[in-house]
Design an enzyme around this catalytic site. Structure first.
Site, PDB file in Angstrom:
ATOM      1  N   HIS A   1       0.877  -1.174   0.000  1.00 62.47           N
ATOM      2  CA  HIS A   1       0.000   0.000   0.000  1.00 62.47           C
ATOM      3  C   HIS A   1       0.914   1.223   0.000  1.00 62.47           C
ATOM      4  CE1 HIS A   1      -2.720   3.012   1.740  1.00 62.47           C
ATOM      5  NE2 HIS A   1      -3.727   2.212   1.455  1.00 62.47           N
TER       6      HIS A   1
ATOM      7  N   ASP B   1       3.109  -4.583   8.148  1.00 67.33           N
ATOM      8  CA  ASP B   1       1.873  -3.812   8.007  1.00 67.33           C
ATOM      9  C   ASP B   1       0.719  -4.817   8.076  1.00 67.33           C
ATOM     10  OD1 ASP B   1      -0.340  -2.425   7.255  1.00 67.33           O
ATOM     11  OD2 ASP B   1       0.485  -1.640   5.373  1.00 67.33           O
TER      12      ASP B   1
ATOM     13  N   GLN C   1      -4.481  -5.300   6.859  1.00 66.60           N
ATOM     14  CA  GLN C   1      -5.524  -6.101   6.220  1.00 66.60           C
ATOM     15  C   GLN C   1      -5.736  -7.463   6.871  1.00 66.60           C
ATOM     16  OE1 GLN C   1      -7.785  -5.214   4.167  1.00 66.60           O
ATOM     17  NE2 GLN C   1      -6.986  -3.201   3.636  1.00 66.60           N
TER      18      GLN C   1
ATOM     19  N   LYS D   1     -10.226  -0.675  10.494  1.00 65.53           N
ATOM     20  CA  LYS D   1     -10.304  -1.842   9.603  1.00 65.53           C
ATOM     21  C   LYS D   1     -10.673  -3.095  10.381  1.00 65.53           C
ATOM     22  CE  LYS D   1      -7.203  -0.085   6.109  1.00 65.53           C
ATOM     23  NZ  LYS D   1      -8.030   0.535   5.077  1.00 65.53           N
TER      24      LYS D   1
ATOM     25  N   CYS E   1      -4.582   2.508  -3.828  1.00 70.03           N
ATOM     26  CA  CYS E   1      -3.315   2.949  -3.228  1.00 70.03           C
ATOM     27  C   CYS E   1      -2.244   1.872  -3.387  1.00 70.03           C
ATOM     28  CB  CYS E   1      -3.475   3.307  -1.753  1.00 70.03           C
ATOM     29  SG  CYS E   1      -4.585   4.662  -1.501  1.00 70.03           S
TER      30      CYS E   1
HETATM   31  N1  PMP Z   1      -1.682  -0.480   4.728  1.00 67.55           N
HETATM   32  C1  PMP Z   1      -2.651  -1.228   4.165  1.00 67.55           C
HETATM   33  C2  PMP Z   1      -2.309  -2.611   3.701  1.00 67.55           C
HETATM   34  C3  PMP Z   1      -3.923  -0.707   4.008  1.00 67.55           C
HETATM   35  O1  PMP Z   1      -4.876  -1.460   3.448  1.00 67.55           O
HETATM   36  C4  PMP Z   1      -4.197   0.601   4.451  1.00 67.55           C
HETATM   37  C5  PMP Z   1      -5.559   1.228   4.277  1.00 67.55           C
HETATM   38  N2  PMP Z   1      -6.178   0.958   3.076  1.00 67.55           N
HETATM   39  C6  PMP Z   1      -3.169   1.330   5.046  1.00 67.55           C
HETATM   40  C7  PMP Z   1      -1.925   0.761   5.175  1.00 67.55           C
HETATM   41  C8  PMP Z   1      -3.382   2.716   5.544  1.00 67.55           C
HETATM   42  O2  PMP Z   1      -4.347   2.726   6.563  1.00 67.55           O
HETATM   43  P1  PMP Z   1      -4.914   4.117   7.118  1.00 67.55           P
HETATM   44  O3  PMP Z   1      -5.444   4.844   5.933  1.00 67.55           O
HETATM   45  O4  PMP Z   1      -5.988   3.690   8.059  1.00 67.55           O
HETATM   46  O5  PMP Z   1      -3.797   4.818   7.781  1.00 67.55           O
END
Ligand code: PMP
Length: 557
Positions: free
Chosen positions: A121, A196, A199, A222, A366
């Protein structure tokens, strides 16, 4: 015991709201819905013990401080950290990753390497790019197979300069899990492993000790918690070696005019006032999850994901759609793209689903480098949570199977990039649109208009691309006898309709006529801003802005 999906779903008031009883929510990878206990925890904080933590000696401040430390303890237990001081509250995974990139980079030497994957991401890519630029670090990327990083190739990067490996435990775009627990044993002592977990936290139990990571990040929203709070786990020794990132109140031991001494972790990394109500909500979300049989829940989700993938695979044999994801080792994410012969763009399909009250997400999610490595600019993402059920999947499949995919698009007039031929829209009028009695009817009118926009392959070149539009759109312009002429091309059905609207407003007019138009009033009258999704409305604005900029830049009238 089997997981009771109906009982679980009843915890979520959004689905009971009169507006949402037909809603099929399949955008859980972006954010999940919240159970009532989380919503109540937010209200409870504000209505019963709202106060700033730590800094005051009164009863409310003590209650707020105790709550934050209780939630820190619960968060530590949630990820099996050995100590609550290994938990830092951030605004979300993005902030946690920025903190890590900036703090870790300060402990490294120029030329040191950070290993990532192309499937990350942007939140686990851009902060490292920024740190690399500031501190002279080198970014390396694991080779991939169909977008999936090949962990077995990691030993090739052990060259004495590797200091950080930062990987997501599951891809937010394609859902595949990455066995991050296999990484630590491959790494030398001096190399930090950042995971990270954004997910996976909703879908499986996470054990940072078994995973062997030095750091792990996630966002509460999430996994059924509120927005505005995330967690950063740092192994005690790894954390204590890190300098702070942001400076401010609460993160210090002593402040002098020229320098300061910093507090120990976790407070060293929590400058300023935290999102206290959100932390209370996180506490409720953790309690809620702990109250579930996580194993049964994971089994339920896995069965539903298998059903989703099997049925989508069957559908793709009948409809011009292509499934990019596999069920195996997947957290509950399916990604579809229109196949080359399909006349609709992914965004049109998402709009069709939205009309049927089915929420999915379309775009690059993203994860642009991942999408590009697959030769795609984006996809339609369907992401599951434990409140989804077969009925939701069936509603999705039904909508996809009746979607009108095969309407003829007028064939392209032959043209070259300079000698382009615009569309003849003399049979259409703005009146047709504005006289429709409701937004739904106007929207249908726009999609009917869409077929009037011919294909113009010759103008599809980067210099004519409209930036700021979620779908790909190309715009060309010239002045003919004081009149400004435009041609537009795009695959997105809705943007095709909106392009016709742009052309009806400004094509074949003089600059003076164009400048005299009250476009804001026209939009307000049509209700565009109110009813179009923000990404559509931004795309439409970007198209119009670019057209108007071309008019202004032209010196011919
Ligand atoms: N890493 C991953 C794998 C994500 O899916 C996301 C959110 N889509 C993020 C980081 C960023 O999360 P946040 O926007 O809640 O900071």
């Amino acid at each position: 015991m089997a997981f009771d999906n109906a009982a679980f779903k009843r915890h979520f008031p959004l689905f009971e709201h009169a507006e949402n009883t037909r809603l099929v929510y399949l955008d859980n990878a972006a954010t999940t819905q919240r159970p009532s206990c989380v919503i109540e925890a937010l209200t409870d904080f504000y209505s019963r013990y709202n106060a700033n933590t730590h800094r005051s000696s009164h009863r409310l401040a003590r209650a707020a401080t105790a709550m934050v430390e209780r939630v820190r303890q619960a968060t530590a237990e949630f990820v099996n950290a050995s100590d609550r001081d290994e938990i830092i509250f951030t605004r979300g995974a993005t902030e946690a990753l920025n903190l890590l990139a900036q703090s870790l980079a300060r402990t490294l030497e120029p030329g040191d390497q950070v290993l990532l994957s192309a499937a990350e991401h942007h939140a686990n890519l851009v902060p490292w790019q920024m740190a690399a630029e500031q501190f002279g670090l080198e970014l390396c990327f694991l080779p991939d197979h169909n977008g999936e990083p090949q962990l077995e190739r990691l030993p090739e990067f052990l060259n004495g300069r590797l200091r950080v490996v930062a990987l997501s435990a599951a891809s937010n775009a394609l859902g595949f899990r990455i066995p991050v627990e296999r990484v630590k044993n491959l790494l030398p002592e001096c190399c930090r492993l950042v995971v990270d977990a954004s997910q996976i936290l909703a879908h499986q139990r996470v054990d940072v000790q078994a995973m062997g990571c030095d750091f792990l990040v996630g966002s509460a929203h999430k996994f059924y918690g509120p927005t505005g709070v995330g967690l950063l786990y740092g192994r005690r020794e790894a954390l204590s070696a890190l300098p702070p990132w942001q400076g401010g109140g609460e993160m210090i031991r002593q402040v002098r005019l020229q320098s300061s001494d910093y507090a120990e972790a976790p407070h060293r990394f929590e400058a300023g006032t935290s999102a206290l109500a959100a932390i209370a909500g996180l506490g409720a979300a953790l309690e809620f999850l702990e109250g579930q049989d996580r194993k049964a829940m994971a089994t339920y989700e896995s069965h539903l994901n298998r059903y989703l993938h099997t049925e989508l695979e069957a559908l793709c044999l009948k409809r011009p759609l292509q499934l990019l994801t596999r069920f195996e080792n997947n957290v509950g994410i399916a990604a579809l793209v229109p196949s080359p012969q399909c006349k609709l763009a992914a965004s049109d399909i998402a709009d069709w689903l939205d009309e049927h009250d089915i929420a999915v997400r379309v775009g690059h999610h993203c994860a642009q480098p991942l999408m590009e490595s697959l030769g795609q600019s984006g996809s339609l993402r369907i992401s599951l949570a434990a409140y989804n059920n077969r009925e939701d999947v069936d509603r999705l499949l039904q909508a996809l199977s009746v979607m009108p995919l095969d309407e003829d698009v007028e064939s392209a007039a032959p043209s070259t990039v300079e000698g382009w031929v615009g569309d003849d829209l003399s049979a259409l009028s703005l009146q047709e649109l504005s006289s429709q009695s409701s937004w739904q009817k106007r929207y249908r009118q726009l999609t009917r208009w869409a077929t009037q926009l011919s294909r113009k392959p010759a103008i599809r070149v980067p210099e004519h691309q409209v930036h700021g539009c979620e779908s790909e759109v190309w715009l060309v312009h010239r002045v003919e006898a004081d009149r400004h002429r435009f041609a537009i091309d795009t695959d997105s059905r809705v943007i095709q309709g909106l392009s016709i609207l742009v052309l009806l407003l400004i094509d074949n007019r003089t600059r003076r006529d164009i400048e005299a138009l009250d476009l804001e009033a026209t939009f307000a009258e049509l209700g565009l801003e109110k009813y179009l999704s923000p990404s559509r409305s931004n795309g439409f604005r970007a198209l119009l802005d670019q057209a108007l900029a071309l008019v202004r830049a032209s010196s011919r009238d």
